[in-house]
Scaffold this motif. Structure first.
Motif, mmCIF file in Angstrom:
data_model
loop_
_atom_site.group_PDB
_atom_site.id
_atom_site.type_symbol
_atom_site.label_atom_id
_atom_site.label_comp_id
_atom_site.label_asym_id
_atom_site.label_seq_id
_atom_site.Cartn_x
_atom_site.Cartn_y
_atom_site.Cartn_z
ATOM 1 N N ILE A 82 0.999 -1.215 0.062
ATOM 2 C CA ILE A 82 0.092 -0.002 0.123
ATOM 3 C C ILE A 82 0.850 1.130 -0.025
ATOM 4 N N LYS A 83 1.970 1.232 0.990
ATOM 5 C CA LYS A 83 2.739 2.372 0.807
ATOM 6 C C LYS A 83 3.352 2.581 -0.413
ATOM 7 N N ILE A 84 4.048 1.439 -1.153
ATOM 8 C CA ILE A 84 4.640 1.843 -2.395
ATOM 9 C C ILE A 84 3.437 2.356 -3.447
ATOM 10 N N GLU A 85 2.593 1.733 -3.496
ATOM 11 C CA GLU A 85 1.260 2.065 -4.496
ATOM 12 C C GLU A 85 0.802 3.751 -4.155
ATOM 13 N N LEU A 91 3.780 10.487 -6.724
ATOM 14 C CA LEU A 91 5.014 10.812 -7.519
ATOM 15 C C LEU A 91 4.365 11.206 -9.052
ATOM 16 N N GLN A 92 3.199 10.289 -9.688
ATOM 17 C CA GLN A 92 2.633 10.800 -10.834
ATOM 18 C C GLN A 92 2.162 11.953 -10.774
ATOM 19 N N ILE A 93 1.303 12.453 -9.598
ATOM 20 C CA ILE A 93 0.639 13.810 -9.697
ATOM 21 C C ILE A 93 1.836 14.814 -9.584
ATOM 22 N N GLU A 94 3.043 14.514 -8.960
ATOM 23 C CA GLU A 94 4.267 15.624 -8.810
ATOM 24 C C GLU A 94 5.013 15.638 -10.196
ATOM 25 N N PHE A 95 5.465 14.545 -10.705
ATOM 26 C CA PHE A 95 6.344 14.483 -11.933
ATOM 27 C C PHE A 95 5.799 14.048 -13.102
ATOM 28 N N GLU A 96 6.304 14.635 -14.169
ATOM 29 C CA GLU A 96 5.621 13.993 -15.391
ATOM 30 C C GLU A 96 6.289 12.643 -15.761
ATOM 31 N N TYR A 97 7.565 12.531 -15.458
ATOM 32 C CA TYR A 97 8.090 11.067 -15.382
ATOM 33 C C TYR A 97 8.308 10.609 -14.202
ATOM 34 N N VAL A 98 7.924 9.232 -13.949
ATOM 35 C CA VAL A 98 8.379 8.663 -12.754
ATOM 36 C C VAL A 98 9.277 7.413 -13.175
ATOM 37 N N SER A 99 10.418 7.347 -12.495
ATOM 38 C CA SER A 99 11.034 6.105 -12.729
ATOM 39 C C SER A 99 11.076 5.056 -11.458
ATOM 40 N N ALA A 100 11.527 3.656 -11.439
ATOM 41 C CA ALA A 100 11.359 2.923 -10.435
ATOM 42 C C ALA A 100 12.645 3.318 -9.303
ATOM 43 N N ASP A 101 13.583 4.071 -10.090
ATOM 44 C CA ASP A 101 14.648 4.415 -8.735
ATOM 45 C C ASP A 101 14.013 5.636 -8.024
ATOM 46 N N LYS A 110 14.764 8.368 1.275
ATOM 47 C CA LYS A 110 16.013 9.125 0.572
ATOM 48 C C LYS A 110 15.649 10.558 0.291
ATOM 49 N N LYS A 111 14.573 10.613 -0.099
ATOM 50 C CA LYS A 111 13.847 11.754 -0.609
ATOM 51 C C LYS A 111 12.669 11.998 -0.085
ATOM 52 N N MET A 112 12.225 13.394 0.422
ATOM 53 C CA MET A 112 10.854 13.538 0.850
ATOM 54 C C MET A 112 9.997 14.345 0.097
ATOM 55 N N PHE A 113 8.453 13.762 0.184
ATOM 56 C CA PHE A 113 7.585 14.983 -0.793
ATOM 57 C C PHE A 113 7.541 16.452 0.107
#
Length: 420
Positions: A82-85, A91-101, A110-113
């Motif tokens: 659930i956390k990953i989903e 991330l999809q809302i925040e960024f145009e492209y989302v990678s697995a990394d 490692k990074k915060m919203f």
């Protein structure tokens, strides 16, 4: 995005040796997580679950078994998924492209919203729904808190504060929200106080979940709810007058219509029944209670929706009369929404001549007063009838009056001296 949990054999020397020595050895290992996104895979690492290979079901992505430890492990797997989903959705809302990394960086923190206040509220209620699913709280609690949230966001929108980052929220916003509720919405102080408590819990929860780095309102005071509990109830005389009142006689004399008489008669019956059962409106409406005989007495039993505590009460004659009027069947008792019922009860009070603003809550408080001051029941027994967890909140339903104390303190000083 595809999330995979997989079993990784332990590399401990003892385990490696046992595997070499015994080909069929049921090795120990850890469950790991991997995320694949658009053909790119990344290892998320261990999920802190250790088990034997034989109990890992790779196809179902579950640990086989039903004991408490295994249930907790499978619950942990659900929480990680659930956390990953949820992070992927944000991330999809925040960024145009989302990678697995990128997903890994945010999942491992490692990074915060940079959450907006609206997102904090959204995430807060997702967590609350999980609590409901796990039976830590009931849905009714979440519904009330969602109402607090709507009022809070409406205030921010009105003041053009929605785009302010949560870290900039301070006592000024808290004070403004309080004024908005008291003056603009004309809320009572206790109701306003509950909003402010929720406001602070939102930020505390967000900090606990690491959605914000600091809690900017942690030191902000909200005072205390020192208001005296409202224990308004009907007296025995008023309740007796209401139970016997003939609304159809008013219709015959032309004071009200036949339709109004029927409506008032139904709502009066529901109210009187609850004055003798002590049930909360939602428990009465859901009809998740039952009628049972014990020797010559009739008992009403059920489980409170809010506390999940069992309650039971012996039904007195007026409640039995109402039940009999509807064929002795629970399913036939009249039901209406809380708001519509309260509107009709106000009209009933005027028609009957009772100087009390009657509501569904007054029925529960009337029951409490009768139990404490007329039946002289012990406090713990009244708590059991109301389905409360303890007597902490009993003061919100009723108070001990002079009549009870006069009976309990019936001995005079001379009587005490004689017995001594």
């Amino acid at each position: 995005m595809y999330i995979l949990f997989w079993f990784r054999k332990s590399e401990a020397k003892e385990e490696v040796m046992l595997r070499k020595q015994y080909p069929d050895y049921d090795t120990l290992g850890n469950i790991c997580c991997k995320v694949t996104l658009e053909g790119e895979s990344v290892q998320m690492g261990y999920v802190h679950i250790e088990c034997r290979k034989s109990v890992w079901d790779a196809e179902q992505q579950r640990i086989i078994g039903s004991d408490a430890k295994i249930r907790n492990h499978n619950k942990r797997l659900d929480e990680v998924r659930i956390k990953i989903e949820r992070i992927f959705s944000l991330l999809q809302i925040e960024f145009e492209y989302v990678s697995a990394d990128m997903v890994k960086d945010y999942v491992t923190e490692k990074k915060m919203f940079r959450y907006t206040i609206t997102q904090l509220c959204t995430e807060y209620f997702k967590d609350r729904q999980l609590d409901v699913k796990n039976k830590l709280i009931v849905q009714a609690t979440v519904d009330v808190q969602e109402n607090y949230s709507r009022n809070f966001l409406n205030y921010l929108e009105q003041e053009k504060l929605l785009k302010r980052p949560p870290r900039s929220f301070d006592e000024t916003i808290l004070s403004g929200f309080k004024t908005y509720l008291l003056d603009t919405n004309n809320f009572s102080y206790p109701h306003t106080y509950k909003h402010l408590v929720w406001f602070k819990s939102l930020f505390k929860h967000s900090l606990d979940k690491k959605r914000i780095k600091v809690n900017p309102v942690e030191e902000c005071g909200i005072g205390s709810d020192n208001t005296k509990p409202d224990t308004t109830h009907l007296t025995v005389e008023q309740l007796s007058k209401l139970a016997c009142f003939d609304f159809y006689d008013l219709a015959k004399r032309g004071f009200i219509t036949e339709q109004t008489a029927k409506k008032c008669d139904l709502e009066r019956d529901a109210f009187v029944f609850n004055c003798f059962s002590g049930m909360h409106h939602c428990d009465y409406t859901n009809k998740a209670f039952r009628i049972e005989k014990y020797r010559v007495d009739t008992f009403l039993k059920g489980s409170r929706q809010k506390t999940e505590k069992e309650f039971m009460v012996k039904l007195l004659e007026p409640a039995l009369h109402v039940l009999s009027k509807y064929g002795g069947e629970i399913k036939n008792l009249p039901v209406k929404s809380n708001q519509k019922r309260n509107d009709t009860l106000k009209q009933i009070a005027v028609l009957v001549g009772i100087p009390v603003v009657i509501s569904t809550k007054i029925a529960r408080k009337t029951f409490t007063d009768i139990a404490l001051n007329e039946l002289m029941m012990e406090i713990k027994d009244v708590v059991a009838c109301l389905g409360l967890k303890n007597d902490r909140y009993l003061e919100h339903y009723g108070r001990i009056r002079e009549k009870r104390l006069a009976v309990k303190m019936s001995m005079s000083w001379n009587d005490i001296m004689k017995s001594a």
